[in-house]
Design a protein around this motif. Structure first.
Motif, PDB file in Angstrom:
ATOM      1  N   ASP A 173       0.790  -1.224   0.000  1.00 54.23           N
ATOM      2  CA  ASP A 173       0.000   0.000   0.000  1.00 54.23           C
ATOM      3  C   ASP A 173       0.827   1.280   0.000  1.00 54.23           C
ATOM      4  O   ASP A 173       0.449   2.277  -0.630  1.00 54.23           O
ATOM      5  N   LEU A 174       1.947   1.269   0.718  1.00 57.55           N
ATOM      6  CA  LEU A 174       2.729   2.500   0.833  1.00 57.55           C
ATOM      7  C   LEU A 174       3.549   2.807  -0.409  1.00 57.55           C
ATOM      8  O   LEU A 174       3.974   3.952  -0.605  1.00 57.55           O
ATOM      9  N   LEU A 175       3.754   1.820  -1.253  1.00 57.39           N
ATOM     10  CA  LEU A 175       4.630   2.035  -2.401  1.00 57.39           C
ATOM     11  C   LEU A 175       4.141   3.147  -3.332  1.00 57.39           C
ATOM     12  O   LEU A 175       4.928   4.015  -3.723  1.00 57.39           O
ATOM     13  N   PRO A 176       2.849   3.190  -3.721  1.00 58.45           N
ATOM     14  CA  PRO A 176       2.408   4.307  -4.573  1.00 58.45           C
ATOM     15  C   PRO A 176       2.594   5.674  -3.913  1.00 58.45           C
ATOM     16  O   PRO A 176       2.930   6.654  -4.595  1.00 58.45           O
ATOM     17  N   PHE A 177       2.373   5.748  -2.599  1.00 58.95           N
ATOM     18  CA  PHE A 177       2.558   7.025  -1.913  1.00 58.95           C
ATOM     19  C   PHE A 177       4.032   7.434  -1.947  1.00 58.95           C
ATOM     20  O   PHE A 177       4.353   8.601  -2.205  1.00 58.95           O
ATOM     21  N   GLN A 178       4.932   6.473  -1.674  1.00 56.72           N
ATOM     22  CA  GLN A 178       6.352   6.797  -1.716  1.00 56.72           C
ATOM     23  C   GLN A 178       6.769   7.274  -3.107  1.00 56.72           C
ATOM     24  O   GLN A 178       7.470   8.275  -3.249  1.00 56.72           O
ATOM     25  N   ARG A 179       6.337   6.564  -4.139  1.00 56.68           N
ATOM     26  CA  ARG A 179       6.704   6.957  -5.500  1.00 56.68           C
ATOM     27  C   ARG A 179       6.149   8.343  -5.839  1.00 56.68           C
ATOM     28  O   ARG A 179       6.855   9.172  -6.428  1.00 56.68           O
ATOM     29  N   MET A 180       4.897   8.584  -5.483  1.00 52.82           N
ATOM     30  CA  MET A 180       4.296   9.874  -5.836  1.00 52.82           C
ATOM     31  C   MET A 180       4.920  11.030  -5.054  1.00 52.82           C
ATOM     32  O   MET A 180       5.019  12.156  -5.552  1.00 52.82           O
TER      33      MET A 180
END
Length: 348
Positions: free
Chosen positions: A198-205
């Protein structure tokens, strides 16, 4: 007068005298618009102009204009596809899917900027696990990297139109089946699972330059007993320190059922701000908004005020000029593909 920490709503197509007084209160910082506020593009432009003209710097004006089920302005605006449509396109042709996502992101933002709206609460960065009815086709995809890349392309278009992006719902609302508008969802997963997915898209963005984030009204009970939006662990330890996010944190609506666990409206607002939110939302409850205005009269956070300045929209085109822009015509033609084939039987 600086931006206050409260974003509130209004009742109809025009401001009432009481609403003007509330928006002139130093604690007010923004307005979120809903379908009930929209009658036509010209009417909404007039309303937005009046709100912006009340004070300096102007109040921030936002709307939920994701596409699909969540699109507040419709008549006179392009019908936007849901995020999942881009995910299905991606399965057929990844490069084309990202190109289309960028064009539709630009279209959404350009149309809103043409009537003066500063930003939309989008994109949704939740993963499409197929468990959450409130998320559903609002999610781009099940795979974190696909979500990140499609959201990035979409945000590139949004930025081209002069608008900031707001990722939601941190750290991820896609796993729980409960609707936080109506109940208190609890996610029983371990931290490692959430960090890996779940956190991966937030980190990338965040790395791509996303300006704002909205946390979920969800409790992750194996990690922290508080709702994410009321949790110093999620907002400060993880979001600010671990992910190094320097942008704006908006609370989700404090009138939602899940937020009741924090107490009355004043207590909810204080809890969200103390946890790390820069601006709190109180919608569909004018008494609750008034309570927060009174309770936060002495609140001051210069760092949050500086962050909020980044949310003002830029370089708006008049609608007549926008409709002559080749990008608008191309994007509208892409929308027609969705209108004709929402099930994605497209020749890509």
């Amino acid at each position: 007068m600086s931006h206050g920490p409260l974003m509130l709503d209004i009742a109809g197509f025009e401001l009432t005298q009481l609403e003007r007084e509330m928006l002139l209160h130093p604690v007010a910082g923004g307005v979120i618009l809903f379908s009930r506020n929209f009658q036509s593009p010209q009417q909404i432009k007039t309303l937005v102009s009046e709100i912006h003209g009340l004070r300096e710097p102007p109040l921030l004006i936002a709307v939920d204009q994701e596409g699909g089920r969540v699109q507040r302005f419709r008549e006179g605006f392009s019908r936007l596809p849901p995020a999942a449509w881009f995910g299905e396109l991606n399965k057929q042709n990844s490069k084309k899917a990202k190109s289309i996502a960028q064009k539709i992101g630009w279209l959404m933002a350009a149309e809103l900027r043409s009537v003066g709206v500063d930003f939309s609460f989008a994109p949704v960065l939740d993963l499409g696990f197929g468990k959450s009815s409130v998320i559903g086709d609002r999610a781009f995809d099940r795979k974190p990297l696909v979500v990140a890349e499609l959201a990035h392309a979409w945000m590139m278009g949004v930025h081209e139109a002069g608008m900031a992006a707001v990722g939601k719902h941190f750290p991820g609302h896609g796993w729980v089946s409960g609707d936080s508008h109506c109940e208190l969802p609890i996610d029983h997963r371990r931290l490692g699972d959430i960090m890996m997915e779940d956190l991966l898209p937030f980190q990338r963005m965040i790395d791509y330059g996303m300006e704002a984030i909205m946390p979920a009204h969800v409790i992750y009970d194996h990690i922290d007993p508080k709702l994410a939006g009321f949790s110093k662990y999620w907002l400060q330890d993880v979001l600010r320190k671990q992910l190094n996010f320097q942008g704006v944190i908006f609370s989700d609506d404090l009138t939602m059922a899940a937020a009741e666990e924090a107490g009355g409206y004043a207590q909810r607002a204080h809890a969200a701000l103390n946890a790390g939110c820069d601006m709190v939302l109180v919608c569909n409850n004018s008494a609750g908004a008034s309570e927060v205005l009174e309770a936060l009269g002495d609140y001051n956070n210069p760092a949050a005020q500086m962050r909020l300045i980044r949310m003002h929209g830029r370089k708006a085109q008049h609608r007549e000029v926008l409709h002559m822009d080749p990008r608008w015509r191309e994007s509208v033609e892409l929308i027609a593909l969705y209108e004709e084939s929402p099930s994605l039987n497209l020749d890509l």
